[in-house]
Enzyme design. Structure first.
Site, mmCIF file in Angstrom:
data_model
loop_
_atom_site.group_PDB
_atom_site.id
_atom_site.type_symbol
_atom_site.label_atom_id
_atom_site.label_comp_id
_atom_site.label_asym_id
_atom_site.label_seq_id
_atom_site.Cartn_x
_atom_site.Cartn_y
_atom_site.Cartn_z
ATOM 1 N N LYS A 83 0.953 -1.088 0.108
ATOM 2 C CA LYS A 83 0.049 -0.098 -0.142
ATOM 3 C C LYS A 83 0.814 1.031 0.086
ATOM 4 O O LYS A 83 1.723 1.355 1.011
ATOM 5 C CB LYS A 83 -0.882 -0.129 1.332
ATOM 6 C CG LYS A 83 -2.384 0.184 1.127
ATOM 7 C CD LYS A 83 -3.081 -0.005 2.113
ATOM 8 C CE LYS A 83 -4.450 0.362 2.110
ATOM 9 N NZ LYS A 83 -5.157 0.511 3.592
HETATM 10 C C1 E4P Z 1 -8.368 1.171 3.360
HETATM 11 O O1 E4P Z 1 -7.567 0.464 2.797
HETATM 12 C C2 E4P Z 1 -8.427 1.984 4.625
HETATM 13 O O2 E4P Z 1 -7.803 1.095 5.333
HETATM 14 C C3 E4P Z 1 -9.690 2.189 5.243
HETATM 15 O O3 E4P Z 1 -10.771 1.741 4.586
HETATM 16 C C4 E4P Z 1 -9.787 3.569 6.275
HETATM 17 O O4 E4P Z 1 -10.792 3.674 6.444
HETATM 18 P P1 E4P Z 1 -11.351 4.851 7.556
HETATM 19 O O5 E4P Z 1 -11.590 6.102 6.743
HETATM 20 O O6 E4P Z 1 -12.440 4.283 8.161
HETATM 21 O O7 E4P Z 1 -10.094 4.984 8.287
#
Ligand code: E4P
Length: 215
Positions: A83
């Protein structure tokens, strides 16, 4: 549509996998910080439970540092996806990693323009954060439609992971639009399962069954 689980919690991952609905996992530093074990140990355990893609995020901001981190993370298991944050340096890292056949998921995408560049750079996945857009009075789901259209127009192979999912409607709308994947927190998976009429129906069948004479 594929469903990933958005958590680093092993118990949640195991339960969702047992339900037979999980195609992959996304983690991030915030999710990993909620757990008590070291990050690498958790990621290794997740990869032993789930054979689909497991996203692990880099925490350096320069391209060289990202590549170094990515190469270390990629050693954890074959299904690790790196990521990468959506920055200039991030896009450069994506290009290099794509050439080295290391899979990438570009995270923190908030606009169609950003998503276009992610696909051009050769990322395997893009993660638009719809919940955070909704939180700031923008329609997150419109971003998914826009990206879907742009990617279809040019046949980009980058898959759309609908991220920052907050409720069951986000998942249903993502599926209606035709997003490739939704990454869903465990609490929302539980909400997706539930319907009050199902519970009432089970209770009624149960009560009526007791009225049936034994013979
Ligand atoms: C995606 O890969 C992220 O881990 C996640 O969806 C972030 O979500 P949040 O806005 O609830 O922190």
């Amino acid at each position: 549509m594929k469903i990933f689980i958005d958590t680093a919690n092993i118990k949640e991952i195991r339960e969702a996998v047992e339900m037979g609905i999980i195609d992959g996992v996304t983690t991030n530093p915030t999710l990993l910080a909620k757990e008590s074990q070291p990050a690498i140990q958790i990621l290794r355990e997740i990869c032993s439970i789930v054979s689909g893609p497991v996203s692990a995020e880099v925490v350096t901001l320069d391209t060289e540092g990202m590549i170094k981190e990515a190469e270390e993370l990629a050693k954890i298991a074959k299904n690790i996806v790196i990521k990468i944050p959506l920055t200039k340096n991030g896009l450069k890292a994506v290009r290099i990693l794509a050439d080295r056949r290391i899979k990438t998921n570009v995270t923190l995408c908030f606009s169609p323009a950003q998503a276009l560049l992610v696909a051009k750079a050769g990322a395997d996945y893009v993660s638009p954060f719809i919940g955070r857009l909704d939180d700031s009075s923008h329609r997150g789901m419109d971003l998914i439609s826009d990206i879907k259209r742009i990617y279809q127009n040019y046949g980009f192979k980058t898959q759309i992971i609908v991220a920052s999912v907050r409720n069951p409607l986000h998942v249903v709308d993502a599926a209606k639009i035709g997003a490739d994947i939704a990454t869903v927190p465990f609490a929302v998976i539980e909400q997706l399962v539930k319907h009050p009429l199902t519970d009432i129906g089970i209770q009624r069948f149960f009560e009526d069954y007791k009225k049936i004479p034994v013979r």
